[in-house]
Design an enzyme around this catalytic site. Structure first.
Site, PDB file in Angstrom:
ATOM      1  N   SER A   1      58.571  33.896  26.299  1.00  0.00           N
ATOM      2  CA  SER A   1      59.802  34.685  26.369  1.00  0.00           C
ATOM      3  C   SER A   1      59.957  35.172  27.796  1.00  0.00           C
ATOM      4  CB  SER A   1      59.700  35.886  25.430  1.00  0.00           C
ATOM      5  OG  SER A   1      60.744  36.807  25.708  1.00  0.00           O
TER       6      SER A   1
ATOM      7  N   TYR B   1      54.988  43.228  22.377  1.00  0.00           N
ATOM      8  CA  TYR B   1      55.477  41.841  22.249  1.00  0.00           C
ATOM      9  C   TYR B   1      55.459  41.148  23.614  1.00  0.00           C
ATOM     10  CZ  TYR B   1      59.127  38.188  21.968  1.00  0.00           C
ATOM     11  OH  TYR B   1      59.854  37.021  22.062  1.00  0.00           O
TER      12      TYR B   1
HETATM   13  P1  NAP Z   1      63.315  33.957  14.160  1.00  0.00           P
HETATM   14  O1  NAP Z   1      64.731  33.502  14.049  1.00  0.00           O
HETATM   15  O2  NAP Z   1      62.952  35.349  13.769  1.00  0.00           O
HETATM   16  O3  NAP Z   1      62.405  32.921  13.346  1.00  0.00           O
HETATM   17  C1  NAP Z   1      61.024  33.118  13.335  1.00  0.00           C
HETATM   18  C2  NAP Z   1      60.355  31.933  12.698  1.00  0.00           C
HETATM   19  O4  NAP Z   1      58.934  32.145  12.760  1.00  0.00           O
HETATM   20  C3  NAP Z   1      60.704  31.777  11.245  1.00  0.00           C
HETATM   21  O5  NAP Z   1      60.699  30.408  10.939  1.00  0.00           O
HETATM   22  C4  NAP Z   1      59.568  32.515  10.549  1.00  0.00           C
HETATM   23  O6  NAP Z   1      59.304  32.057   9.227  1.00  0.00           O
HETATM   24  C5  NAP Z   1      58.421  32.156  11.447  1.00  0.00           C
HETATM   25  N1  NAP Z   1      57.312  33.093  11.368  1.00  0.00           N
HETATM   26  C6  NAP Z   1      57.335  34.429  11.549  1.00  0.00           C
HETATM   27  N2  NAP Z   1      56.121  34.960  11.383  1.00  0.00           N
HETATM   28  C7  NAP Z   1      55.301  33.926  11.083  1.00  0.00           C
HETATM   29  C8  NAP Z   1      53.931  33.823  10.765  1.00  0.00           C
HETATM   30  N3  NAP Z   1      53.131  34.903  10.704  1.00  0.00           N
HETATM   31  N4  NAP Z   1      53.418  32.599  10.504  1.00  0.00           N
HETATM   32  C9  NAP Z   1      54.215  31.497  10.527  1.00  0.00           C
HETATM   33  N5  NAP Z   1      55.516  31.535  10.823  1.00  0.00           N
HETATM   34  C10 NAP Z   1      56.054  32.732  11.086  1.00  0.00           C
HETATM   35  O7  NAP Z   1      62.769  33.794  15.657  1.00  0.00           O
HETATM   36  P2  NAP Z   1      63.359  32.999  16.926  1.00  0.00           P
HETATM   37  O8  NAP Z   1      64.279  33.907  17.629  1.00  0.00           O
HETATM   38  O9  NAP Z   1      63.769  31.645  16.548  1.00  0.00           O
HETATM   39  O10 NAP Z   1      62.033  32.948  17.825  1.00  0.00           O
HETATM   40  C11 NAP Z   1      61.221  31.786  17.919  1.00  0.00           C
HETATM   41  C12 NAP Z   1      60.312  31.963  19.102  1.00  0.00           C
HETATM   42  O11 NAP Z   1      61.110  32.160  20.278  1.00  0.00           O
HETATM   43  C13 NAP Z   1      59.384  33.170  19.001  1.00  0.00           C
HETATM   44  O12 NAP Z   1      58.120  32.851  19.528  1.00  0.00           O
HETATM   45  C14 NAP Z   1      60.077  34.192  19.879  1.00  0.00           C
HETATM   46  O13 NAP Z   1      59.160  35.124  20.403  1.00  0.00           O
HETATM   47  C15 NAP Z   1      60.675  33.322  20.951  1.00  0.00           C
HETATM   48  N6  NAP Z   1      61.795  33.950  21.641  1.00  0.00           N
HETATM   49  C16 NAP Z   1      62.960  34.239  21.002  1.00  0.00           C
HETATM   50  C17 NAP Z   1      63.978  34.851  21.720  1.00  0.00           C
HETATM   51  C18 NAP Z   1      65.296  35.200  21.097  1.00  0.00           C
HETATM   52  O14 NAP Z   1      66.129  35.829  21.761  1.00  0.00           O
HETATM   53  N7  NAP Z   1      65.548  34.840  19.859  1.00  0.00           N
HETATM   54  C19 NAP Z   1      63.806  35.170  23.067  1.00  0.00           C
HETATM   55  C20 NAP Z   1      62.606  34.862  23.680  1.00  0.00           C
HETATM   56  C21 NAP Z   1      61.614  34.249  22.970  1.00  0.00           C
HETATM   57  P3  NAP Z   1      60.079  32.683   7.936  1.00  0.00           P
HETATM   58  O15 NAP Z   1      61.440  32.028   7.921  1.00  0.00           O
HETATM   59  O16 NAP Z   1      59.231  32.283   6.779  1.00  0.00           O
HETATM   60  O17 NAP Z   1      60.152  34.152   8.144  1.00  0.00           O
END
Ligand code: NAP
Length: 253
Positions: free
Chosen positions: A148, A162
């Site tokens: 991130s 985080y």
């Molecule tokens: P999201 O929409 O909240 O989706 C999270 C995903 O991770 C879901 O598929 C969830 O499964 C799964 N998950 C959560 N906890 C888990 C666990 N303990 N074991 C296995 N799977 C788990 O998140 P996102 O925004 O797509 O983020 C994906 C990645 O990008 C993360 O690493 C996040 O830190 C990074 N990121 C995101 C952003 C942003 O703005 N969105 C920015 C920077 C970095 P369920 O569906 O079963 O809950």
């Protein structure tokens, strides 16, 4: 593009929603068979798996909590049985928690964030290396860690814990990339900025991307597909001489 990845297997952790789901769907259109893990939203995971199959590829959706070493081991065993190979690991699963200052963060929250965001990806990389590395008779492969921009920015007043976990994931990327560089494994990192996903709701502010979008040089938030394209480019042969690097997908922030 499609034929390049035909028959290859990609594992996307947290592939049920957001960036992981976009990566799983795009990977299928590029010819990968797709394994994806989730922790609670089985319906979303099955919907992604159905889309992978509709694209003509094989799919395996499996509950595997990234904080549980036993469940992760079972996930990799299931991939061995279903596909017999693993070519790409996308360490995407990650969590935030409610926005708060450091004084308000409790121990259990910090432990959970580090277990899911740091130790889980390290354990997955370990499982992947045992299968990919020339050292163990593997065909090589690619690992992409999803960090991130917060690793650079620190996320003050929101989730310093985080941000620190993503910093740890980046240092792991740097070391692991060098460790396996001569064993056929490339290891890289993608740093998303503010992306429209459900994650912000879990931090207590569903509309966060729109609130902060004026701070982004390009003046808008990103879509999950824009991150997925960067991930899959790093996974592809187009990135054959790239390892140990960090690709910002942030609109300039
Ligand atoms: P999201 O929409 O909240 O989706 C999270 C995903 O991770 C879901 O598929 C969830 O499964 C799964 N998950 C959560 N906890 C888990 C666990 N303990 N074991 C296995 N799977 C788990 O998140 P996102 O925004 O797509 O983020 C994906 C990645 O990008 C993360 O690493 C996040 O830190 C990074 N990121 C995101 C952003 C942003 O703005 N969105 C920015 C920077 C970095 P369920 O569906 O079963 O809950």
């Amino acid at each position: 593009m499609g034929t390049l990845s035909n028959g290859k297997t990609i594992l996307v952790t947290g592939g049920s929603r957001g960036i992981g789901a976009a990566t799983a769907r795009l990977a299928a259109t590029q010819g990968y068979n797709v394994a994806l893990s989730f922790v609670s939203n089985e319906a979303a995971a099955l919907a992604v798996a159905a889309d992978v199959k509709a694209a003509g590829r094989q799919a395996l959706a499996m509950r595997a909590d990234s904080s549980d070493p036993g469940e992760l081991a079972q996930l990799f065993t299931a991939i061995d049985q279903a596909f017999g190979r693993l070519d790409v690991l996308v360490n995407n699963a990650g969590i935030i928690a409610r926005q708060a200052r450091l004084e308000e963060l409790d121990f259990e929250r910090m432990q959970r964030i580090f277990a899911v965001n740091v130790i889980g990806p390290i354990l997955c990389a370990q499982q992947a290396a045992r299968r990919m590395s020339h050292r163990y008779g593997g065909q090589g492969g690619v690992v992409i860690n999803v960090s991130s921009a917060s690793a650079r920015l620190g996320s003050p007043n929101e989730y310093i814990d985080y941000a620190a976990s993503k910093g740890a994931l980046e240092t792991f990327t740097a070391g692991f990339a060098k460790e396996v560089a001569r064993e056929g494994i490339r290891v890289n990192c993608v740093r998303p900025g503010h992306i429209y996903t459900d994650m912000h709701a879990s931090g207590g502010e569903p509309g966060r991307v729109d609130r902060v979008k004026d701070t982004i040089p390009m003046g808008r938030g990103g879509q999950p597909e824009e991150v997925a394209r960067a991930i899959l480019w790093l996974a592809s042969a187009e990135a054959s001489f790239i390892t140990g690097t960090f690709l910002d997908v942030t609109g300039g922030k």
